[in-house]
Structures are given as C-alpha cells and as structure tokens.
Design an enzyme around this catalytic site. Structure first.
Site, PDB file in Angstrom:
ATOM      1  N   ASN A  11       0.861  -1.187   0.000  1.00  0.00           N
ATOM      2  CA  ASN A  11       0.000   0.000   0.000  1.00  0.00           C
ATOM      3  C   ASN A  11       0.897   1.237   0.000  1.00  0.00           C
ATOM      4  O   ASN A  11       1.489   1.577   1.012  1.00  0.00           O
ATOM      5  CB  ASN A  11      -0.878  -0.040   1.265  1.00  0.00           C
ATOM      6  CG  ASN A  11      -1.672   1.232   1.463  1.00  0.00           C
ATOM      7  OD1 ASN A  11      -1.781   2.064   0.562  1.00  0.00           O
ATOM      8  ND2 ASN A  11      -2.230   1.390   2.654  1.00  0.00           N
ATOM      9  N   TRP A  12       0.972   1.885  -1.143  1.00  0.00           N
ATOM     10  CA  TRP A  12       1.881   3.042  -1.262  1.00  0.00           C
ATOM     11  C   TRP A  12       1.328   4.304  -0.610  1.00  0.00           C
ATOM     12  O   TRP A  12       2.033   5.282  -0.463  1.00  0.00           O
ATOM     13  CB  TRP A  12       2.142   3.345  -2.740  1.00  0.00           C
ATOM     14  CG  TRP A  12       2.886   2.289  -3.485  1.00  0.00           C
ATOM     15  CD1 TRP A  12       3.287   1.055  -3.027  1.00  0.00           C
ATOM     16  CD2 TRP A  12       3.320   2.360  -4.845  1.00  0.00           C
ATOM     17  NE1 TRP A  12       3.934   0.364  -4.011  1.00  0.00           N
ATOM     18  CE2 TRP A  12       3.957   1.144  -5.148  1.00  0.00           C
ATOM     19  CE3 TRP A  12       3.210   3.334  -5.838  1.00  0.00           C
ATOM     20  CZ2 TRP A  12       4.514   0.885  -6.398  1.00  0.00           C
ATOM     21  CZ3 TRP A  12       3.751   3.078  -7.088  1.00  0.00           C
ATOM     22  CH2 TRP A  12       4.401   1.865  -7.361  1.00  0.00           C
ATOM     23  N   LYS A  13       0.050   4.293  -0.294  1.00  0.00           N
ATOM     24  CA  LYS A  13      -0.611   5.484   0.275  1.00  0.00           C
ATOM     25  C   LYS A  13      -0.406   6.671  -0.673  1.00  0.00           C
ATOM     26  O   LYS A  13      -0.319   6.468  -1.879  1.00  0.00           O
ATOM     27  CB  LYS A  13      -0.089   5.747   1.690  1.00  0.00           C
ATOM     28  CG  LYS A  13      -0.164   4.476   2.556  1.00  0.00           C
ATOM     29  CD  LYS A  13       0.046   4.701   4.008  1.00  0.00           C
ATOM     30  CE  LYS A  13      -0.100   3.382   4.737  1.00  0.00           C
ATOM     31  NZ  LYS A  13       0.000   3.490   6.184  1.00  0.00           N
ATOM     32  N   HIS A 103      -9.455   1.242   4.791  1.00  0.00           N
ATOM     33  CA  HIS A 103      -8.176   1.373   5.491  1.00  0.00           C
ATOM     34  C   HIS A 103      -8.371   2.301   6.681  1.00  0.00           C
ATOM     35  O   HIS A 103      -9.162   3.250   6.617  1.00  0.00           O
ATOM     36  CB  HIS A 103      -7.109   1.937   4.537  1.00  0.00           C
ATOM     37  CG  HIS A 103      -5.744   1.904   5.140  1.00  0.00           C
ATOM     38  ND1 HIS A 103      -5.315   2.872   6.019  1.00  0.00           N
ATOM     39  CD2 HIS A 103      -4.726   1.017   5.026  1.00  0.00           C
ATOM     40  CE1 HIS A 103      -4.083   2.578   6.409  1.00  0.00           C
ATOM     41  NE2 HIS A 103      -3.702   1.455   5.824  1.00  0.00           N
ATOM     42  N   GLU A 105      -6.787   4.680   7.785  1.00  0.00           N
ATOM     43  CA  GLU A 105      -6.580   6.110   7.495  1.00  0.00           C
ATOM     44  C   GLU A 105      -7.834   6.712   6.846  1.00  0.00           C
ATOM     45  O   GLU A 105      -8.145   7.872   7.062  1.00  0.00           O
ATOM     46  CB  GLU A 105      -5.336   6.292   6.612  1.00  0.00           C
ATOM     47  CG  GLU A 105      -4.066   6.093   7.441  1.00  0.00           C
ATOM     48  CD  GLU A 105      -2.879   5.565   6.677  1.00  0.00           C
ATOM     49  OE1 GLU A 105      -2.874   5.610   5.442  1.00  0.00           O
ATOM     50  OE2 GLU A 105      -1.939   5.076   7.342  1.00  0.00           O
ATOM     51  N   GLU A 173      -5.146  -4.899  10.598  1.00  0.00           N
ATOM     52  CA  GLU A 173      -4.086  -3.935  10.868  1.00  0.00           C
ATOM     53  C   GLU A 173      -4.399  -3.182  12.152  1.00  0.00           C
ATOM     54  O   GLU A 173      -5.234  -2.264  12.151  1.00  0.00           O
ATOM     55  CB  GLU A 173      -3.999  -2.913   9.725  1.00  0.00           C
ATOM     56  CG  GLU A 173      -3.672  -3.528   8.395  1.00  0.00           C
ATOM     57  CD  GLU A 173      -3.120  -2.482   7.426  1.00  0.00           C
ATOM     58  OE1 GLU A 173      -2.003  -2.650   6.964  1.00  0.00           O
ATOM     59  OE2 GLU A 173      -3.828  -1.495   7.169  1.00  0.00           O
ATOM     60  N   GLY A 179       2.572   2.411  10.742  1.00  0.00           N
ATOM     61  CA  GLY A 179       3.517   3.516  10.573  1.00  0.00           C
ATOM     62  C   GLY A 179       4.186   3.953  11.863  1.00  0.00           C
ATOM     63  O   GLY A 179       4.824   4.999  11.918  1.00  0.00           O
ATOM     64  N   SER A 219       3.677  -1.989  10.242  1.00  0.00           N
ATOM     65  CA  SER A 219       5.126  -1.991  10.456  1.00  0.00           C
ATOM     66  C   SER A 219       5.798  -3.322  10.068  1.00  0.00           C
ATOM     67  O   SER A 219       6.723  -3.781  10.735  1.00  0.00           O
ATOM     68  CB  SER A 219       5.465  -1.613  11.898  1.00  0.00           C
ATOM     69  OG  SER A 219       4.993  -0.307  12.185  1.00  0.00           O
ATOM     70  N   GLY A 240       2.904  -0.975   4.273  1.00  0.00           N
ATOM     71  CA  GLY A 240       2.885   0.438   3.904  1.00  0.00           C
ATOM     72  C   GLY A 240       4.287   0.926   3.595  1.00  0.00           C
ATOM     73  O   GLY A 240       4.819   0.704   2.505  1.00  0.00           O
ATOM     74  N   GLY A 241       4.907   1.569   4.576  1.00  0.00           N
ATOM     75  CA  GLY A 241       6.219   2.207   4.408  1.00  0.00           C
ATOM     76  C   GLY A 241       7.246   1.347   3.675  1.00  0.00           C
ATOM     77  O   GLY A 241       7.913   1.820   2.741  1.00  0.00           O
TER      78      GLY A 241
HETATM   79  P1  PGA Z   1       2.988   0.428   7.602  1.00  0.00           P
HETATM   80  O1  PGA Z   1       1.517   0.626   7.009  1.00  0.00           O
HETATM   81  O2  PGA Z   1       3.544  -0.840   7.028  1.00  0.00           O
HETATM   82  O3  PGA Z   1       3.737   1.660   7.167  1.00  0.00           O
HETATM   83  O4  PGA Z   1       2.848   0.348   9.101  1.00  0.00           O
HETATM   84  C1  PGA Z   1       0.640  -0.454   6.849  1.00  0.00           C
HETATM   85  C2  PGA Z   1      -0.662  -0.005   6.239  1.00  0.00           C
HETATM   86  O5  PGA Z   1      -1.177   1.052   6.634  1.00  0.00           O
HETATM   87  O6  PGA Z   1      -1.230  -0.663   5.336  1.00  0.00           O
END
Ligand code: PGA
Length: 261
Positions: A11-13, A103, A105, A173, A179, A219, A240-241
């Site tokens: 997930n590149w956001k 998600h 977010e 998650e 993050g 993470s 994500g990251g």
């Molecule tokens: P993260 O994000 O790996 O940066 O913690 C995961 C996500 O939000 O899908």
C-alpha cells in the site's frame, strides 16, 4: 501457511507520482526476477495512487510482469455526479485486480463508517474486483475491548447484507501498529486472524472461511515478516512504508526463504 496462496500487498498510500511509480515497479520486478521469485506461492500486488494506475498497468502489461495491480479505494457508486469519486468500472478497465477498502486512514481522516465500507465492498463485488477489507482496533479499543472485538465486528459488518459473497481478503491492521514501528507480536496477529476466521465461519460457513486470505499489516519489514507468516492463520501481509523500497519489499515477498530458518 496453508494451501491458501500467500498475498504480499504493498500500500503506497499518497506517495510516488506516475514516473516514480514506474521506476519502483520496474526495480521490484527485476529484484524478484533475480531472486527467481515464485509468484504462484506468493502473489505480489502493488496499490499505487489513482494517478499512477494507468502508467503502472501499461508497464506491467508491456513487460509481462507477474506483479498485480491494486487500487487504494473506490466509490460505492458506479457513475454520475459524484465529484472526485472513482468508479469500480474505471478500475476494472485498468485491469485492477484488488482494491483496499476501509483502510484505517480512511476510517479516521475521511470518516468512513462500517456502512460505507459495506457499500464499497458491494461495489467491488459488482465490478469483479477483489476487496481487501481493512479492519483493526485503536490502542484505546485494544485496552477497553481486547484485541479481537473491533476487527471481528468490522469484518462482519463489511460482509453483511450481500446477496452473494465474491472472493474477498481481510487485512487485520492494528491501528496502533501502522507507521509507528510498533509491531503486534506474531502470536497476537495469529490470534486475531484466527478469531476473524472463526467469525466468518460462523456467519458465512466454513468453506468461505477456509478459502479466505487474512493478512496482517502494521510496520511489516523483511526482518519481521517470517514471524507472522509462520502461523497457518496469517496468509500474507499488507505493507505500507516498506513497500516504497523495492529491495525491502522484494525481501518481504521472499519471506519463504526465512521460514526454514
Ligand atoms: P505500515 O503501514 O507498514 O507503514 O505500518 C501499513 C498499512 O497502513 O497498510
């Protein structure tokens, strides 16, 4: 792991424009090729921003990469006067195979409710795109309700009221692990994924529960991925990251190499 094919989702956001997107997917494909990655045992899907999708699709198809394309959201509507929305129909035309829904977010910054997540799940089913339904508890919910109550409730809400369930994926998650560098232990992740599967079995039958992939996210890195995927309850990871770095994400996709250790 079970016979369910592992899913490694990136997930590149809101990161990387379409040119940077091409460069990353190219590097990722080469890195996986160098490592002779077997996509039939670990599917690799990237979820770039909407404006990158056409460029990444063109690259994947032209170079015959086995990486699959995902999107980060879709509208509950199919077309019409909904400024700023993206129809599942448009995504399907770009050969998008999976779409993230709900998600944390989006639940937090865009007030997405369980009802909206359910409606978006229905839209994904209508367009033949696999919804990757994201669920998870905040730190406060963890402390007051325990680890599995919220994710189980969110899962059942997203799956309720459909005439027929198509293929779907659940991504557990914990919000406190996204993050933040704080990671759930492999045992915690396995326990919650197990509870989610149990709830799906109770509500929708064992066949659906057994064929559904349940991912852990929060993470995840190449260094900790094998711990999660050692459990038969965890069928993959939503990253994500670490998905923004081709070498790191490729290392995550190659988690099977660490399993034997
Ligand atoms: P993260 O994000 O790996 O940066 O913690 C995961 C996500 O939000 O899908």
């Amino acid at each position: 792991m079970t016979e369910r094919v592992a899913l490694i989702a990136g997930n590149w956001k809101m990161n990387l424009d379409h040119q940077q997107a091409i460069a990353l997917v190219q590097k990722l494909a080469w890195s996986l090729k160098d490592a002779a990655h077997d996509y039939s045992t670990a599917e690799v899907v990237v979820f770039p921003p909407f404006t990158d999708l056409r460029s990444v699709q063109t690259l994947i198809e032209a170079d015959k990469f086995e990486i699959k394309l995902g999107a980060q959201d879709l509208s509950k509507f199919d077309s019409g006067a909904y400024t700023g929305e993206i129809s599942g129909d448009f995504l399907k035309k770009l050969n998008v195979k999976q779409v993230l829904i709900g998600h944390s977010e989006r639940r937090t910054y865009h007030n997405e409710s369980d009802e909206l997540v359910q409606a978006k799940t229905a839209a994904a089913f209508r367009h033949g795109i696999v919804p990757v339904i994201c669920v998870g508890e905040t730190l406060e919910e963890l402390e007051t309700q325990g680890a599995s109550a919220v994710p189980v409730r969110q899962t059942l809400a997203a799956l309720a009221g459909h005439e027929k369930l198509g293929e779907f994926v659940i991504a557990y998650e914990p919000v406190w692990a996204i993050g933040t560098g704080k990671v759930a232990t492999a045992e915690e992740a396995a326990m919650v994924c197990g509870k989610i599967r149990e709830a799906i079995a109770k509500e929708h039958g064992d066949a659906i529960a057994q064929s559904t992939r349940i991912l852990y996210g929060g993470s995840v890195k190449a260094a900790n991925v094998a711990g999660f995927l050692r459990s038969p309850e965890v069928d993959g990871v939503l990253v994500g990251g670490a998905s923004l770095d081709a070498e790191e994400f490729s290392g995550i996709a190659r988690f099977q190499k660490h399993l034997a250790i």
